[in-house]
Design an enzyme around this catalytic site. Structure first.
Site, mmCIF file in Angstrom:
data_model
loop_
_atom_site.group_PDB
_atom_site.id
_atom_site.type_symbol
_atom_site.label_atom_id
_atom_site.label_comp_id
_atom_site.label_asym_id
_atom_site.label_seq_id
_atom_site.Cartn_x
_atom_site.Cartn_y
_atom_site.Cartn_z
ATOM 1 N N TRP A 178 11.885 -137.714 -56.233
ATOM 2 C CA TRP A 178 11.532 -137.007 -55.001
ATOM 3 C C TRP A 178 10.668 -135.788 -55.274
ATOM 4 C CZ3 TRP A 178 11.232 -139.632 -50.914
ATOM 5 C CH2 TRP A 178 12.093 -140.714 -50.721
ATOM 6 N N ASP A 202 13.680 -128.403 -51.507
ATOM 7 C CA ASP A 202 13.962 -129.654 -50.796
ATOM 8 C C ASP A 202 15.450 -129.907 -50.968
ATOM 9 O OD1 ASP A 202 14.352 -132.217 -49.896
ATOM 10 O OD2 ASP A 202 12.911 -133.171 -51.243
ATOM 11 N N LYS A 261 21.351 -137.515 -44.021
ATOM 12 C CA LYS A 261 22.393 -137.707 -45.043
ATOM 13 C C LYS A 261 23.641 -136.929 -44.637
ATOM 14 C CE LYS A 261 18.674 -138.337 -48.318
ATOM 15 N NZ LYS A 261 18.555 -139.799 -48.240
HETATM 16 N N1 PMP Z 1 13.607 -135.609 -50.650
HETATM 17 C C1 PMP Z 1 14.771 -136.145 -51.050
HETATM 18 C C2 PMP Z 1 15.574 -135.450 -52.110
HETATM 19 C C3 PMP Z 1 15.223 -137.341 -50.464
HETATM 20 O O1 PMP Z 1 16.380 -137.877 -50.841
HETATM 21 C C4 PMP Z 1 14.441 -137.950 -49.452
HETATM 22 C C5 PMP Z 1 14.877 -139.220 -48.756
HETATM 23 N N2 PMP Z 1 15.831 -139.960 -49.307
HETATM 24 C C6 PMP Z 1 13.224 -137.362 -49.110
HETATM 25 C C7 PMP Z 1 12.849 -136.193 -49.718
HETATM 26 C C8 PMP Z 1 12.336 -137.983 -48.084
HETATM 27 O O2 PMP Z 1 12.929 -137.747 -46.863
HETATM 28 P P1 PMP Z 1 12.447 -138.387 -45.485
HETATM 29 O O3 PMP Z 1 12.768 -139.832 -45.566
HETATM 30 O O4 PMP Z 1 13.294 -137.631 -44.500
HETATM 31 O O5 PMP Z 1 11.009 -138.105 -45.329
#
Ligand code: PMP
Length: 359
Positions: free
Chosen positions: A101, A170, A194
């Site tokens: 991520w 994040d 989540k």
């Molecule tokens: N950052 C992290 C740590 C994630 O786990 C996720 C999604 N699993 C995201 C960013 C992306 O998030 P979104 O699907 O809400 O754009």
């Protein structure tokens, strides 16, 4: 029968919240219509919206000099919005690359600013987070971006880095499951899907002094300052996710708030790590113990065939969502705020029984 749902997200939400929303769905508070049918400019929706905002701030303990924004586009849109808004000409953004991520945050944000990796965990196979002294901040750096919990790798920062530039975090996969040192952060963000509600809304906390300096040469939706000035009602907000987030936050408050949720997260994840550690290597966690996630516990069995049999047995025992990320394989148990201790106990029991039968 309701399953123990270990999915990495969207994921399990409190049953009470789902039932309350169900009861209110068709006729919201005697208005003769559903909340999702009414104008977002109505006083009824406005009260829901402002309550959710106030709860987000109070449950997370955000200081008064932060604004709360409810935005569309998930955490992914924030990957771009952060450098767009925050970087001034000549400034750079530093990123801790600790897994999938954070790597996406860096790659995506690089379309909109001069960004660089201040640490890359490739050499340690992304098995742990860096210590502060491993992070190399270059000149003209405006912020250090960290991913508090890597959802796929199953690692988290136990302690956030202590660096000379503000942090941007994040927190998608451990949002409001832990307290944070606010004084070190200029901005934190994450999708709701989540710990906090359904998909469809991102929650960004941004320091007000940052808003005063943000880039104004952007389309309106991309501007933090506009969203803040309009209480996230510049355009039609994602009303249903925001309403659900409000309910989940009220549920969290009723559980005892962040301190209780945080200690439960430590306890729940410890149960699974203890089961891994006590298995004589039958269950194997690739993660450095110092960086073990409290939200996403990843482990493997002695063979892929056994992984498959384990997942099948989990299914027979009413558990779902345990399959590891598509490129990682193995097992991933996501233990978000609404996962009851009984669910984790059922998993640990399965682990013991399965090992006895297959070791
Ligand atoms: N950052 C992290 C740590 C994630 O786990 C996720 C999604 N699993 C995201 C960013 C992306 O998030 P979104 O699907 O809400 O754009």
């Amino acid at each position: 029968m309701r399953k123990f749902n270990f999915s990495a997200g969207p994921c399990t939400l409190p049953l009470e919240v789902l039932q309350e929303a169900q009861a209110e769905f068709v006729d919201f508070n005697g208005t003769g219509m559903s909340l999702i049918e009414m104008s977002h400019r109505s006083s009824t929706y406005d009260a829901v919206h402002m309550e959710a905002m106030a709860l987000a701030r109070s449950v997370f303990g955000a200081p008064d000099d932060f604004s709360v924004l409810f935005l569309g586009g998930g955490a992914t849109l924030q990957f771009a919005m952060i450098p767009m808004n925050v970087l001034r000409p000549g400034q750079r953004g530093a990123y801790v690359v600790s897994g999938e991520w954070s790597s996406k945050a860096l790659d995506d944000g690089s379309h909109h600013g001069d960004l660089y990796a201040a640490w890359d965990g490739k050499s340690v196979d992304y098995k742990r987070m860096p210590t502060t002294d491993e992070i190399e901040i270059g000149p003209n750096t405006r912020y250090l971006h960290v991913t508090s919990n890597e959802t796929i790798g199953g690692i988290r920062f136990n302690d956030f880095p202590l660096v000379d530039v503000p942090l941007i975090g994040d927190m998608s996969s451990d949002y409001m499951s832990r307290s944070i040192p606010w004084e070190r952060f200029d901005l934190v963000y994450g999708g709701a899907q989540k710990n906090l509600g359904p998909a469809g809304v991102d929650i960004t906390f941004v320091r007000n002094s940052v808003l005063e300096e943000t880039n104004q040469d952007l389309g309106a939706y991309l501007r933090y300052d506009i969203h803040a000035a309009k209480n996230s009602m510049y355009n039609t907000p994602p009303v249903f996710p925001i309403y659900m987030v409000g309910k989940v936050l009220a549920w969290m408050e009723a559980q005892g708030g962040l301190p209780v949720i945080e200690s439960l997260a430590a306890q729940k994840s410890s149960l699974v790590y203890e089961a891994i550690d006590a298995s004589d290597g039958f269950y194997f966690s690739p993660v450095d113990p110092a960086s073990r996630s409290h939200m996403n516990v990843v482990f493997r069995l002695p063979s892929e065939a056994l992984d498959g049999e384990f997942l099948a047995e989990a299914g027979r025992r009413n558990m779902s969502g345990l399959k590891g990320y598509r490129t990682a394989g193995g097992v991933r148990a996501s233990l978000y705020n609404a996962m009851p201790v009984e669910g984790v106990q059922a998993l640990v029991e399965l682990m013991a029984d399965f090992q006895s039968a297959n070791a």
